[in-house]
Write a protein that holds these residues in place. Structure first.
Motif, mmCIF file in Angstrom:
data_model
loop_
_atom_site.group_PDB
_atom_site.id
_atom_site.type_symbol
_atom_site.label_atom_id
_atom_site.label_comp_id
_atom_site.label_asym_id
_atom_site.label_seq_id
_atom_site.Cartn_x
_atom_site.Cartn_y
_atom_site.Cartn_z
ATOM 1 N N VAL A 48 37.246 34.954 39.406
ATOM 2 C CA VAL A 48 38.015 36.174 39.574
ATOM 3 C C VAL A 48 38.589 36.184 40.989
ATOM 4 N N GLY A 49 39.567 37.027 41.200
ATOM 5 C CA GLY A 49 40.198 37.073 42.500
ATOM 6 C C GLY A 49 39.384 37.832 43.524
ATOM 7 N N ILE A 50 39.739 37.630 44.772
ATOM 8 C CA ILE A 50 39.198 38.410 45.878
ATOM 9 C C ILE A 50 40.355 39.144 46.538
ATOM 10 N N PRO A 51 40.081 40.216 47.270
ATOM 11 C CA PRO A 51 41.168 41.003 47.856
ATOM 12 C C PRO A 51 42.144 40.182 48.682
ATOM 13 N N GLU A 52 41.658 39.171 49.367
ATOM 14 C CA GLU A 52 42.538 38.360 50.201
ATOM 15 C C GLU A 52 43.582 37.608 49.381
#
Length: 258
Positions: A220-224
């Motif tokens: 899954v993605g991270i905020p960055e």
């Protein structure tokens, strides 16, 4: 490349998740910041302020309810007056509420749409006069894959608001392009943020982890992952990217998986 030195950015929803990551990355790229946060969310803006100031940014912080025009307008004016302009507006504040359609009354519908769609409109409206005077502007909206490339059952009001942001940026892109202003939206997929980890209104920790198997990128993605896209869109190098919806989801929406 993608240097933001000399630019002033207003970011809503800046205390956590994508907003906090964007604030830190913008500060590292040279921007000064006007950060809007909503104390009732329970997130502390001070670590974000401290990280941005450590990176060399001048920072002003205000508690802002994006459903209140006066509060949004006041922060935009303060940014221009105290930081010397307003060149970038990241309309990131948003909420999700899980509600079956038959239980979705006017109040619940309006609450989500007023934050997620109208809040962005207020942010952009407040920023545009300053951008037009400067001959440079970047309007960036946090949309979602929900309501743009996929459905999200029990979140029809959220999906409608996030889809509406696409129409908003497309119209603004055409209307203000000749004045050096661009408007774009980004549609994040599953990003590990406090909102996504909410087990009541969103996926929750187990739901987020379960999505990994469906993402070709394998995570899954991270905020960055989103914040660096926002850095590009805010830069001079992105001047010809206008009126677009950029899907950033690790190719999940292309994979054909349920």
């Amino acid at each position: 490349m993608f240097d933001l030195t000399g630019k002033v950015a207003l970011i809503t929803g800046a205390a956590s998740g994508i907003g906090a990551a964007t604030a830190r990355i913008y500060a590292e790229a040279g921007a000064d910041l006007a950060l809007a946060w909503y104390p009732q969310d329970g997130h502390d803006i001070e670590p974000v302020r401290e990280a941005a100031e450590k990176a060399g940014a001048r920072v002003i912080v205000e508690a802002v309810d994006v459903t209140k025009t006066s509060e949004v307008d006041a922060l935009a004016a303060r940014a221009a007056n105290e930081l010397g302009g307003l060149h970038i507006a990241v309309a990131n504040a948003g909420i999700a509420r899980k509600v079956e359609l038959e239980d979705l009354d006017d109040e619940a519908w309006t609450q989500v749409v007023d934050v997620d769609l109208n809040g962005a409109w207020r942010c952009f409206r407040a920023a545009l006069p300053h951008m037009r005077r400067a001959g440079f502007g970047r309007l960036i909206a946090t949309s979602s894959v929900a309501g743009t490339v996929s459905a999200w059952p029990q979140h029809s009001h959220y999906a409608a608001a996030k889809g509406g942001l696409v129409g908003l940026v497309k119209s603004l892109a055409v209307e203000f392009a000749a004045e050096g202003v661009t408007a774009n939206a980004v549609a994040p997929g599953v990003i590990r943020t406090p909102q996504a980890l909410d087990p009541v209104h969103s996926l929750g920790p187990d739901g987020v982890d379960a999505v990994v198997a469906k993402i070709p990128a394998g995570r899954v993605g991270i905020p960055e992952d989103i914040a660096y896209v926002y850095q590009f869109l805010a830069s001079a190098e992105a001047s010809y990217v206008n009126g677009q919806l950029l899907v950033v989801d690790g190719a999940r929406s292309l994979a054909g998986l349920d």
